[in-house]
Design an enzyme around this catalytic site. Structure first.
Site, PDB file in Angstrom:
ATOM      1  N   HIS A 157      47.407  37.789  25.321  1.00  0.00           N
ATOM      2  CA  HIS A 157      48.625  37.174  25.854  1.00  0.00           C
ATOM      3  C   HIS A 157      48.387  35.762  26.372  1.00  0.00           C
ATOM      4  O   HIS A 157      49.331  35.004  26.579  1.00  0.00           O
ATOM      5  CB  HIS A 157      49.201  38.042  26.983  1.00  0.00           C
ATOM      6  CG  HIS A 157      49.779  39.330  26.492  1.00  0.00           C
ATOM      7  ND1 HIS A 157      51.125  39.552  26.402  1.00  0.00           N
ATOM      8  CD2 HIS A 157      49.194  40.460  26.028  1.00  0.00           C
ATOM      9  CE1 HIS A 157      51.346  40.770  25.914  1.00  0.00           C
ATOM     10  NE2 HIS A 157      50.182  41.340  25.691  1.00  0.00           N
ATOM     11  N   ASP A 341      49.555  27.574  29.050  1.00  0.00           N
ATOM     12  CA  ASP A 341      50.235  28.859  29.173  1.00  0.00           C
ATOM     13  C   ASP A 341      50.224  29.526  27.802  1.00  0.00           C
ATOM     14  O   ASP A 341      50.487  28.861  26.795  1.00  0.00           O
ATOM     15  CB  ASP A 341      51.698  28.628  29.617  1.00  0.00           C
ATOM     16  CG  ASP A 341      52.204  29.698  30.578  1.00  0.00           C
ATOM     17  OD1 ASP A 341      51.743  30.838  30.481  1.00  0.00           O
ATOM     18  OD2 ASP A 341      53.068  29.365  31.421  1.00  0.00           O
TER      19      ASP A 341
HETATM   20  P1  ADQ Z   1      52.720  35.268  33.033  1.00  0.00           P
HETATM   21  O1  ADQ Z   1      51.680  34.270  33.315  1.00  0.00           O
HETATM   22  O2  ADQ Z   1      53.000  36.225  34.126  1.00  0.00           O
HETATM   23  O3  ADQ Z   1      52.392  36.101  31.692  1.00  0.00           O
HETATM   24  P2  ADQ Z   1      55.482  34.405  32.077  1.00  0.00           P
HETATM   25  O4  ADQ Z   1      55.468  34.669  30.628  1.00  0.00           O
HETATM   26  O5  ADQ Z   1      56.130  33.105  32.410  1.00  0.00           O
HETATM   27  O6  ADQ Z   1      54.046  34.374  32.700  1.00  0.00           O
HETATM   28  O7  ADQ Z   1      56.296  35.468  32.945  1.00  0.00           O
HETATM   29  C1  ADQ Z   1      56.317  36.824  32.731  1.00  0.00           C
HETATM   30  C2  ADQ Z   1      57.557  37.467  33.387  1.00  0.00           C
HETATM   31  O8  ADQ Z   1      57.501  37.374  34.808  1.00  0.00           O
HETATM   32  C3  ADQ Z   1      58.880  36.844  32.970  1.00  0.00           C
HETATM   33  O9  ADQ Z   1      59.652  37.836  32.395  1.00  0.00           O
HETATM   34  C4  ADQ Z   1      59.521  36.330  34.271  1.00  0.00           C
HETATM   35  O10 ADQ Z   1      60.899  36.574  34.355  1.00  0.00           O
HETATM   36  C5  ADQ Z   1      58.794  37.102  35.322  1.00  0.00           C
HETATM   37  N1  ADQ Z   1      58.718  36.268  36.532  1.00  0.00           N
HETATM   38  C6  ADQ Z   1      57.987  35.153  36.713  1.00  0.00           C
HETATM   39  N2  ADQ Z   1      58.186  34.644  37.930  1.00  0.00           N
HETATM   40  C7  ADQ Z   1      59.077  35.439  38.535  1.00  0.00           C
HETATM   41  C8  ADQ Z   1      59.702  35.436  39.817  1.00  0.00           C
HETATM   42  N3  ADQ Z   1      59.425  34.502  40.704  1.00  0.00           N
HETATM   43  N4  ADQ Z   1      60.570  36.441  40.101  1.00  0.00           N
HETATM   44  C9  ADQ Z   1      60.842  37.392  39.198  1.00  0.00           C
HETATM   45  N5  ADQ Z   1      60.300  37.437  37.980  1.00  0.00           N
HETATM   46  C10 ADQ Z   1      59.426  36.477  37.657  1.00  0.00           C
HETATM   47  C11 ADQ Z   1      51.352  36.113  30.700  1.00  0.00           C
HETATM   48  C12 ADQ Z   1      50.977  34.771  30.102  1.00  0.00           C
HETATM   49  C13 ADQ Z   1      52.209  34.108  29.517  1.00  0.00           C
HETATM   50  C14 ADQ Z   1      52.867  35.028  28.487  1.00  0.00           C
HETATM   51  C15 ADQ Z   1      53.072  36.416  29.054  1.00  0.00           C
HETATM   52  C16 ADQ Z   1      53.541  37.407  28.003  1.00  0.00           C
HETATM   53  O11 ADQ Z   1      50.358  33.930  31.079  1.00  0.00           O
HETATM   54  O12 ADQ Z   1      51.867  32.871  28.914  1.00  0.00           O
HETATM   55  O13 ADQ Z   1      54.117  34.495  28.115  1.00  0.00           O
HETATM   56  O14 ADQ Z   1      51.861  36.914  29.619  1.00  0.00           O
HETATM   57  O15 ADQ Z   1      52.662  37.438  26.901  1.00  0.00           O
END
Ligand code: ADQ
Length: 425
Positions: A157, A341
């Protein structure tokens, strides 16, 4: 040997303990895989999120869950240590210095073995197993040794770094050997796959950009949108950031860009809502990042806010998915400015929340999402002027760009992602 034809293996089970019971934790991965798990007699192997608690397998929302117990030493060595203080910064191109520690590595090996053994027990003959992410890179190799009959997929991921960086890792050969146990390895974008193929061409690989469950982000009503806008002072431009509070996400950079634009008088009548979920708070670099972000917010409000009308509205909590939709819909400009990211699903969620093609997305070119969302206002977070320019452009957006991105995301959702990986496997 068990009787599960399809097994998902991930660091976390898709549930959270709330009081004395469990709730499904929201996320695209569960949404995408639940139908496959139900249709194919599947189970999910993962850690339930509580330390030092051994749980029996249980059924939840029609999915059978197989908990892997982690004790305090596992949590500190495997999770906080090797996964998040060595691999996470290394795979995100050394935004902070990784820490390489033998005792953490030993825990990483031991915990990966626990996951592999639990999976070997659960999988039926000739089952399909799909291992997720950087915490479990040794599982494919260990599982193949225990169960040569199963077909193993692996999806990363987060980004995969260039060979010159990967080669820093004292245990680079072991990680590669672990990954080579799978039959197909999937990456978020071609550059990740290319980096990996420079190290080995022995396994089949592919690029499968992950996406969102497009139905999950609830449509907001006009009343909800208006209530939120008025709560932040009915500004001309409402800016939004939604992130885990992680140093990769570039939260400080967007604050500095806004501060500089206010200072130069190029931006006015704005409010900026930053929602930041607490994350990995026991790790020093995360605490430093939080301090810097909160200091900048205080400074900006002190310099440019009015009594009863701050510039930055800061929420240091996780916001339920059903409320996020209102924030996305209300925001004129979404700021997604990571240094690096894997994908960034927030960018896709924002786009999905704008069926009428209003709004504008400012997006780092170092987010995986920038490959597909190339109609966003792209910026380089290492270059403050470029972030400022993108924000200014986004104050007068071209709806055709949002329409194009919206159509793309609606068509390429997480179900399509899972299907394409599993078909290839
Ligand atoms: P993350 O680094 O956690 O994931 P991201 O893909 O932006 O990053 O977010 C994942 C989920 O968390 C989203 O559905 C978002 O809505 C939720 N989220 C984030 N901040 C939030 C908040 N403050 N309140 C509520 N919900 C929140 C990792 C990788 C990413 C990749 C994903 C999936 O780092 O690059 O996109 O896995 O593969």
């Amino acid at each position: 040997m068990g009787d599960n034809e399809f097994v998902v293996v991930a660091n976390r089970l898709p549930v959270d303990k709330v009081g004395d019971h469990y709730e499904v934790s929201p996320g695209g991965l569960v949404a995408a895989l639940a139908p496959v798990l139900r249709a194919r007699e599947g189970c999910w192997v993962g850690w339930p999120g509580t330390i030092g608690e051994t749980l029996e397998p249980f059924e939840f929302g029609g999915i059978s869950l197989l908990p892997v117990a982690l004790d305090k030493d596992d949590f500190e060595g495997f999770y906080e240590g090797f996964s998040n203080s060595a691999l996470w910064p290394l795979y995100h191109d050394l935004i902070v210095q990784p820490e390489y520690n033998q005792a953490w590595w030993d825990r990483y090996v031991a915990v990966n073995r626990k996951f592999a053994e639990a999976t070997a027990k659960a999988a039926a003959k000739d089952a399909t197993v799909w291992v997720q992410d950087y915490q479990l890179q040794l599982v494919p190799g260990m599982l193949k040794a225990l169960r040569p009959d199963v077909t193993i997929g692996f999806f990363l991921h987060i980004p995969f770094p260039a060979p010159a960086l990967f080669q820093q890792l004292p245990w680079r050969d072991e990680i590669l050997e672990g990954l080579k146990g799978c039959d197909l390895i999937g990456f978020q974008r071609h550059t990740d796959e290319d980096n990996f193929r420079l190290l080995t061409e022995e396994i089949r690989s592919g690029t499968f950009p992950i996406s969102i469950d497009s139905g999950e982000i609830a449509a907001a009503t006009n009343e909800q949108v208006e209530a939120l806008r008025s709560a932040v002072g009915s500004p001309k431009h409402l800016l939004l950031g939604v992130d885990r509070l992680d140093y990769t996400k570039g939260i400080l950079q967007r604050l500095l860009a806004i501060e500089s634009l206010l200072e130069e008088g190029k931006l006015s009548d704005i409010a900026f809502v930053q929602i930041a979920t607490p994350s990995r708070e026991r790790i020093e670099h995360y605490r430093t990042t939080r301090k810097q972000v909160e200091e900048a917010i205080g400074r900006i409000n002190g310099r440019f806010g009015e009594v009863g009308r701050p510039i930055v509205h800061y929420v240091h909590r996780s916001v339920p998915k059903e409320h996020l939709g209102t924030f996305y819909a209300a925001a004129d400009i979404m700021l997604v400015t990571p240094f690096k990211d894997g994908m960034n699903l927030v960018a896709k969620e924002y786009v999905a929340a704008h069926p009428d093609a209003d709004g504008a997305l400012v997006l780092s070119e170092f987010a995986g999402a920038a490959v597909e969302l190339d109609q966003a206002y792209l910026c380089n977070p290492f270059d403050l002027e470029s972030v400022k320019e993108a924000i200014l452009e986004a104050t007068d957006p071209d709806p055709a760009r949002m329409r194009h991105m919206h159509d793309w995301v609606m068509e390429h959702d997480v179900a399509a992602w899972a299907k394409s990986f599993l078909e290839e496997l």
